[in-house]
Design a protein around this motif. Structure first.
Motif, short mmCIF file in Angstrom:
data_model
loop_
_atom_site.label_atom_id
_atom_site.label_comp_id
_atom_site.label_asym_id
_atom_site.label_seq_id
_atom_site.Cartn_x
_atom_site.Cartn_y
_atom_site.Cartn_z
N GLY A 99 1.15 -1.04 -0.31
CA GLY A 99 -0.09 0.56 -0.19
C GLY A 99 0.70 1.72 0.11
O GLY A 99 0.09 2.45 -0.45
N ASN A 100 1.51 0.79 0.72
CA ASN A 100 2.83 2.31 0.23
C ASN A 100 4.09 2.44 -0.75
O ASN A 100 4.38 3.64 -1.09
N GLN A 101 3.70 1.33 -1.77
CA GLN A 101 4.43 1.64 -3.32
C GLN A 101 3.71 2.13 -4.23
O GLN A 101 2.37 1.65 -4.26
N PRO A 102 4.20 3.35 -4.86
CA PRO A 102 3.30 3.84 -6.31
C PRO A 102 2.95 3.30 -7.02
O PRO A 102 3.61 1.87 -6.89
N GLN A 103 1.99 3.05 -7.72
CA GLN A 103 1.87 1.96 -9.47
C GLN A 103 2.58 3.28 -9.97
O GLN A 103 2.15 3.86 -9.93
N HIS A 104 2.82 2.14 -11.81
CA HIS A 104 3.47 2.89 -12.22
C HIS A 104 2.80 2.11 -13.83
O HIS A 104 2.57 1.59 -13.63
N PHE A 105 3.00 3.61 -14.55
CA PHE A 105 1.41 3.65 -15.38
C PHE A 105 2.06 3.11 -16.65
O PHE A 105 3.29 3.63 -17.08
N GLY A 106 1.99 2.22 -18.05
CA GLY A 106 2.06 2.29 -19.81
C GLY A 106 1.51 3.37 -20.05
O GLY A 106 0.57 4.73 -19.45
N VAL B 37 -0.13 12.71 -12.29
CA VAL B 37 -0.09 14.03 -13.08
C VAL B 37 -0.05 13.78 -14.54
O VAL B 37 0.52 12.34 -14.74
N GLN B 38 -1.37 14.00 -15.15
CA GLN B 38 -1.20 13.32 -17.23
C GLN B 38 -1.24 14.84 -17.45
O GLN B 38 -1.90 15.35 -17.31
N TYR B 39 0.40 14.72 -17.81
CA TYR B 39 -0.02 15.74 -19.22
C TYR B 39 -0.84 15.24 -19.96
O TYR B 39 -0.82 14.26 -20.59
N SER B 40 -1.18 15.97 -21.24
CA SER B 40 -1.74 15.73 -22.26
C SER B 40 -1.58 14.73 -23.16
O SER B 40 -0.16 14.64 -23.66
N ARG B 41 -2.54 13.44 -23.38
CA ARG B 41 -2.10 12.64 -24.15
C ARG B 41 -1.16 11.68 -23.81
O ARG B 41 -0.26 10.79 -24.73
N GLN B 42 -0.63 11.86 -22.67
CA GLN B 42 0.84 11.49 -21.49
C GLN B 42 0.29 9.69 -20.67
O GLN B 42 -1.11 10.31 -20.34
N ARG B 43 0.91 8.96 -20.53
CA ARG B 43 0.78 8.21 -18.77
C ARG B 43 0.12 8.72 -17.61
O ARG B 43 1.11 10.34 -17.93
N LEU B 44 -0.21 8.25 -16.72
CA LEU B 44 -0.30 8.96 -15.50
C LEU B 44 1.26 8.86 -14.88
O LEU B 44 1.88 8.18 -15.17
N GLN B 45 1.83 9.84 -14.28
CA GLN B 45 3.14 10.09 -13.68
C GLN B 45 2.57 10.37 -11.99
O GLN B 45 1.77 11.27 -12.15
N LEU B 46 3.70 9.58 -11.29
CA LEU B 46 3.54 9.98 -9.51
C LEU B 46 4.35 11.25 -9.58
O LEU B 46 4.93 11.82 -10.07
N LEU B 47 3.78 12.07 -8.81
CA LEU B 47 4.22 13.53 -9.03
C LEU B 47 4.19 14.01 -7.47
O LEU B 47 6.29 13.90 -7.72
N LEU B 48 4.20 13.18 -6.81
CA LEU B 48 4.59 13.42 -5.03
C LEU B 48 3.53 12.27 -3.97
O LEU B 48 2.21 11.86 -4.59
#
Lengths: 114, 113
Positions: A99-106, B37-48
């Motif tokens: 639960g404390n680990q983020p998900q990484h998206f494609g 955060v998701q910039y236009s037409r990109q993947r979701l990225q962890l911000l913080l």
């Protein structure tokens, strides 16, 4: 690591056809998640796996949707038969399953059903 | 049950103005909170993530357990901050969530020149 890899990036097909989306998670990650993103409904969790076992598929909209994870490095999301309302961006994500680990998206698959 | 609420679907500010994206959550235990955060037409990225207590791209977020909030703030917005922002909650490092995240509906931030 190349990150989570999804294919194809874009898919355009006619309604009634079978659609298969593919995902390769980050090596070492043991949880895998499939999401659908639309303007109307936002980001929806469809199904997720842990150690290749489906944990919760309550987000799968209909029996036309199915997902498999035959091994730790590959998963598929299949729609059969496809309908225009299935048009969306489908994301796959992976994580270490804590639960404390983020998900990484494609990068997602942009699916258009005509 | 876990729930994340982002009350603003759209937020517009001018470049250089402060920005705050609101996030409220509902969870009975000790949550882990993230901003993506998701910039236009990109993947979701962890911000913080709240556990890191760091500033990324000038953004900060403080977990307020009393108000059950995790608002995202930046003192001076830039045009490149324009994006979709998602707040997400996890049930902490224990339990059987297997890393599942509960996402809010997202806020589209537009920073005008």
């Amino acid at each position: 690591d190349a990150g989570v890899i999804q294919s194809p990036r874009h898919e355009v097909t006619e309604m009634g056809q079978e659609v298969t989306l593919r995902c390769k998670p980050i090596s070492g990650h043991n949880s895998l998640f499939w999401y659908r993103q639309t303007m109307m409904r936002g980001l929806e969790l469809l199904i997720y796996f842990n150690n290749n076992v489906p944990i919760d598929d309550s987000g799968m909209p209909e029996d036309r949707f199915s997902a498999k994870m035959p091994n730790a490095s590959f998963s598929t999301l299949k729609i059969q038969p496809s309908e225009p309302r299935d048009s969306a961006v489908y994301f796959c994500a992976s994580s270490f399953g804590k639960g404390n680990q983020p998900q990484h998206f494609g990068d997602g698959t942009r699916l258009s059903i005509l | 049950a876990q729930r994340v609420t982002q009350p603003e679907k759209l937020l517009s500010v001018f470049k250089g103005a402060p920005v705050e994206l609101k996030c409220n959550y509902s969870y009975s235990g000790s949550p882990e909170l993230f901003w993506y955060v998701q910039y236009s037409r990109q993947r979701l990225q962890l911000l913080l993530r709240h556990i890191s207590r760091e500033s990324i791209k000038g953004f900060t977020a403080d977990l307020n357990k009393g108000e059950t909030s995790f608002h995202l703030k930046k003192p001076f917005a830039q045009e490149e901050d324009s994006a979709m922002y998602y707040c997400a909650l996890s049930g902490g490092k224990g339990g059987t969530s297997y890393g599942k995240l509960t996402f809010g509906q997202g806020t589209i931030l537009t920073v005008h020149p």
